[in-house]
Write an enzyme that holds these catalytic residues in place. Structure first.
Site, PDB file in Angstrom:
ATOM      1  N   SER A 112     -67.012 -57.389 -62.050  1.00 25.63           N
ATOM      2  CA  SER A 112     -67.138 -56.681 -60.777  1.00 25.63           C
ATOM      3  C   SER A 112     -66.521 -55.423 -60.681  1.00 25.63           C
ATOM      4  CB  SER A 112     -66.713 -57.605 -59.616  1.00 25.63           C
ATOM      5  OG  SER A 112     -67.133 -57.194 -58.558  1.00 25.63           O
ATOM      6  N   HIS A 113     -65.500 -55.269 -59.807  1.00 27.19           N
ATOM      7  CA  HIS A 113     -65.288 -54.082 -59.438  1.00 27.19           C
ATOM      8  C   HIS A 113     -63.706 -53.664 -60.553  1.00 27.19           C
ATOM      9  CE1 HIS A 113     -63.444 -57.008 -57.304  1.00 27.19           C
ATOM     10  NE2 HIS A 113     -62.544 -56.574 -57.090  1.00 27.19           N
ATOM     11  N   ASP A 276     -70.111 -51.123 -56.515  1.00 29.97           N
ATOM     12  CA  ASP A 276     -69.356 -51.352 -57.418  1.00 29.97           C
ATOM     13  C   ASP A 276     -69.944 -51.721 -58.818  1.00 29.97           C
ATOM     14  OD1 ASP A 276     -70.613 -53.676 -56.914  1.00 29.97           O
ATOM     15  OD2 ASP A 276     -68.714 -54.963 -56.999  1.00 29.97           O
ATOM     16  N   ASP A 278     -70.803 -54.041 -60.543  1.00 29.82           N
ATOM     17  CA  ASP A 278     -71.941 -54.894 -60.992  1.00 29.82           C
ATOM     18  C   ASP A 278     -73.007 -54.768 -59.777  1.00 29.82           C
ATOM     19  OD1 ASP A 278     -70.174 -56.366 -59.172  1.00 29.82           O
ATOM     20  OD2 ASP A 278     -70.967 -58.156 -59.809  1.00 29.82           O
ATOM     21  N   ASP A 280     -72.899 -55.602 -56.217  1.00 29.91           N
ATOM     22  CA  ASP A 280     -73.176 -56.438 -55.297  1.00 29.91           C
ATOM     23  C   ASP A 280     -72.092 -55.819 -54.095  1.00 29.91           C
ATOM     24  OD1 ASP A 280     -70.590 -56.985 -56.367  1.00 29.91           O
ATOM     25  OD2 ASP A 280     -70.985 -58.957 -56.544  1.00 29.91           O
ATOM     26  N   ARG A 281     -71.189 -55.087 -54.119  1.00 33.73           N
ATOM     27  CA  ARG A 281     -70.399 -54.473 -53.073  1.00 33.73           C
ATOM     28  C   ARG A 281     -71.139 -53.171 -52.513  1.00 33.73           C
ATOM     29  NH1 ARG A 281     -64.113 -55.859 -53.842  1.00 33.73           N
ATOM     30  NH2 ARG A 281     -64.221 -58.450 -54.648  1.00 33.73           N
ATOM     31  N   LYS A 375     -74.407 -61.132 -52.767  1.00 37.76           N
ATOM     32  CA  LYS A 375     -74.101 -60.019 -51.972  1.00 37.76           C
ATOM     33  C   LYS A 375     -75.079 -59.007 -52.855  1.00 37.76           C
ATOM     34  CE  LYS A 375     -69.378 -59.448 -53.242  1.00 37.76           C
ATOM     35  NZ  LYS A 375     -68.952 -60.534 -53.900  1.00 37.76           N
TER      36      LYS A 375
HETATM   37  C1  G16 Z   1     -62.652 -61.284 -54.062  1.00 40.23           C
HETATM   38  C2  G16 Z   1     -62.875 -61.159 -52.620  1.00 40.23           C
HETATM   39  C3  G16 Z   1     -64.001 -62.271 -52.077  1.00 40.23           C
HETATM   40  C4  G16 Z   1     -65.328 -62.041 -53.174  1.00 40.23           C
HETATM   41  C5  G16 Z   1     -64.660 -62.178 -54.576  1.00 40.23           C
HETATM   42  C6  G16 Z   1     -65.913 -61.911 -55.673  1.00 40.23           C
HETATM   43  O1  G16 Z   1     -62.132 -62.639 -54.146  1.00 40.23           O
HETATM   44  O2  G16 Z   1     -61.923 -61.322 -51.781  1.00 40.23           O
HETATM   45  O3  G16 Z   1     -64.453 -61.732 -50.967  1.00 40.23           O
HETATM   46  O4  G16 Z   1     -66.226 -62.785 -52.828  1.00 40.23           O
HETATM   47  O5  G16 Z   1     -63.684 -61.200 -54.837  1.00 40.23           O
HETATM   48  O6  G16 Z   1     -66.350 -60.621 -55.377  1.00 40.23           O
HETATM   49  P1  G16 Z   1     -67.024 -59.891 -56.571  1.00 40.23           P
HETATM   50  O7  G16 Z   1     -67.835 -60.497 -57.172  1.00 40.23           O
HETATM   51  O8  G16 Z   1     -67.569 -58.429 -56.083  1.00 40.23           O
HETATM   52  O9  G16 Z   1     -65.536 -59.446 -57.390  1.00 40.23           O
HETATM   53  P2  G16 Z   1     -60.647 -62.957 -54.159  1.00 40.23           P
HETATM   54  O10 G16 Z   1     -60.435 -64.203 -54.754  1.00 40.23           O
HETATM   55  O11 G16 Z   1     -59.913 -61.894 -55.444  1.00 40.23           O
HETATM   56  O12 G16 Z   1     -59.843 -62.496 -52.862  1.00 40.23           O
END
Ligand code: G16
Length: 542
Positions: A112-113, A276, A278, A280-281, A375
């Site tokens: 992800s990010h 971000d 990938d 999704d954000r 997302k």
């Molecule tokens: C964080 C965010 C969550 C999100 C998750 C995955 O998780 O707080 O809301 O669903 O990342 O998102 P992404 O796939 O964009 O990384 P955490 O557990 O680090 O708080």
């Protein structure tokens, strides 16, 4: 030819909030990738002869893992793999491909990010046939399997060329290399009024989209510049790089600061957005105003009917528990269901599949709808554009009118990154121990009404997920939430979510941290954050 290879389990392959995320050198350990992928396959039933989708955000190690996954899919009996050209598929695009082509499931390769590179992060996530992240009961099964796995199956064939669109056979399996953008762009075109948005751009509307050298570059260039006629150069940093140019591809005010500064300057275009690693954000900034993800969810829900795909109205709205209650007021006005889930997109899947919710969102810059089961960053940007084209008002006016009608939820998240795991765990257990004694106590003039550890009963499959975050609710509706991140790859990250509801429009112009100052002080008094983390200030404020 297929080989069965003996292996030994690793004890750290528990999927987190969103799949297995680790540093690249961890994934590079002998059989680490193979163990996890085999554990995924061993936890599934009935995929023989079926289709698997594979794609990633193009980060370092993506290509290597794709070659391993292709050989293992063949050896385990998948009939076909659809893989994005160059190994690229944004997370929402992968979700769409799984659904559109009725695949059995998919492997989404991303952290992800988080930064990418030889010493940075990588991730593997399994998505099921609905296109969404594996639900908890499946990730639990995968984790249990990783603890006892003793062999994996792999076919022997040379690396396949994933850079050319086309279909061929390898290891007795069909491999189709697909254009990563085409199906996704068509889906967006089916949801939004492209003609109206095109007319808005033709009329001089200006925008800056920062793809952060991540996966949305090719998607944004195709959709915004080619199909919608935004000026060339609207999409910045559009070439996906394995290390994202050395940056965090995280669309927040810290890592997308250049965009933020531009949007607050005299040279600001009408609209600013970013996505971000990938895809999704999303980050949404109007000229002179940042829209918090929680507000964006509420505003998108309140205005979704301007887009053809949502003209018939919403079935319901869902948000993660730490996300502000702004969307709740919209659901109330629309007379539709509102669902509060634990953090992580996987919890929305059942609500979307059951037709109980249409739009979902998280405070962590994630918004999406029932068009896929992830997302979707560009989707949120396009819905905003559709609303702007229909309402013909600037973002700032839309935001301020929304607050005037519904009230404003002042909201901020304070992250403390890189905390020693034991100290972070101690802080949370300290809070848990206080839960029963907190009600009626006062901190910085704020009286606690209730305190609990959030537990979610899924209304569809009736499963329960406990220990999902400590909530301290104050009289008057303000709250502070504490939880530990489930996506980090080194040490622990403490997240503190702070929210105050302000109905009075005369008090809507206060700077956010100032509006929340007493709650921030109360959180410190209750949890002793400074002493526990050894940090005086958060590492990231969003
Ligand atoms: C964080 C965010 C969550 C999100 C998750 C995955 O998780 O707080 O809301 O669903 O990342 O998102 P992404 O796939 O964009 O990384 P955490 O557990 O680090 O708080």
């Amino acid at each position: 030819m297929t080989r069965t290879v003996a292996t030994k389990p690793y004890d750290d392959q528990k999927p987190g909030t969103s799949g297995l995320r680790k540093k690249v050198p961890v994934f590079q350990q002998e059989n680490y990738v193979e163990n996890f992928i085999q554990s995924v396959f061993d936890s599934l039933d009935g995929f023989q002869g079926q289709t698997l989708v594979i794609g990633g955000d193009g980060r370092y190690f993506n290509r290597e893992v794709i070659q391993i996954a292709l050989r293992m899919a063949a050896a385990n009996g998948f009939g076909k793999v659809m893989v994005g050209q160059g190994g690229i598929l944004s997370t929402p695009a992968a979700s769409n491909i799984i659904r559109k082509y009725q695949a059995f499931g998919g492997l989404v390769l991303s952290a992800s990010h988080n930064p990418g590179g030889p010493h940075e992060d990588f991730g593997i996530k399994y998505n099921a046939s609905n296109g969404g992240p594996a639900p908890e009961k499946l990730t639990d099964r995968i984790y249990a399997r990783t603890k006892v796995i003793d062999s994996y199956r792999i076919a022997e064939f040379a690396d396949v060329n994933i850079d050319k669109v086309g279909t061929f056979e390898a290891g007795g399996m069909t491999i189709e290399v697909i254009d990563p953008v085409a199906d996704y762009a068509a889906l967006m075109e089916s949801l939004f009024d492209f003609a109206a948005i095109r007319a808005m751009f033709a009329g001089g509307f200006t925008m800056a989209f920062d793809a952060m050298h991540a996966v949305t570059g090719p998607y944004a260039v195709e959709i915004l510049e080619k199909r919608l006629g935004a000026a060339k150069g609207t999409v910045r940093n559009f070439v996906p790089l394995p290390d994202f140019g050395g940056h965090h591809p995280d669309p927040n005010l810290v890592h997308a600061k250049d965009l933020y500064d531009l949007m607050m300057s005299g040279k600001a275009p009408d609209f600013g957005a970013a996505s971000d690693g990938d895809g999704d954000r999303n980050l949404i900034i109007g000229r002179g105003i940042f829209v918090t993800p929680s507000d964006s969810l509420a505003m998108l829900a309140a205005n979704a009917h301007y887009a053809p795909g949502y003209a018939e109205g919403l079935k319901g709205i869902a948000r993660s528990m730490p996300t502000s209650g702004a969307a709740d007021r919209v659901a109330q006005k629309l007379g539709i269901g509102m669902y509060e889930t634990p953090t992580g997109w996987k919890f929305f899947g059942n609500l979307l599949d059951a037709g109980m919710a249409t739009i979902c969102g998280e405070e962590s810059a994630g918004t999406g709808s029932d068009h896929v089961r992830e997302k979707d960053g560009l989707w949120a940007v396009l819905l905003w554009l559709n609303i702007l084209a229909a309402r013909k008002e600037p973002v700032k006016a839309i935001v301020e009118k929304h607050w005037a009608e519904f009230g404003r939820n002042y909201y901020s998240r304070h992250d403390y990154e890189g905390v020693e795991t034991e100290r972070a765990n101690a802080l949370i257990s300290g809070l848990r121990a206080q839960l029963t004694s907190l009600p009626a106590k006062s901190f910085v003039g704020l009286t606690v009404e209730n305190a609990d550890d959030f537990s979610y009963l899924d209304p569809v499959d009736h499963s329960t997920s406990s220990n999902q975050g400590i909530r301290v609710l104050f009289e008057g509706g303000s709250r502070v939430v504490f939880r530990l991140s489930g996506t980090g790859t080194s040490g622990a990250t403490l997240r503190v979510y702070i929210e105050r509801y302000e109905p009075d429009a005369a008090k809507h112009g206060i700077e956010t941290q100032e509006a929340l100052a007493d709650l921030i002080a109360a959180a410190e008094e209750i949890a002793g954050i400074k002493a526990a983390t050894g940090m005086d200030v958060p590492t990231v404020i969003t």
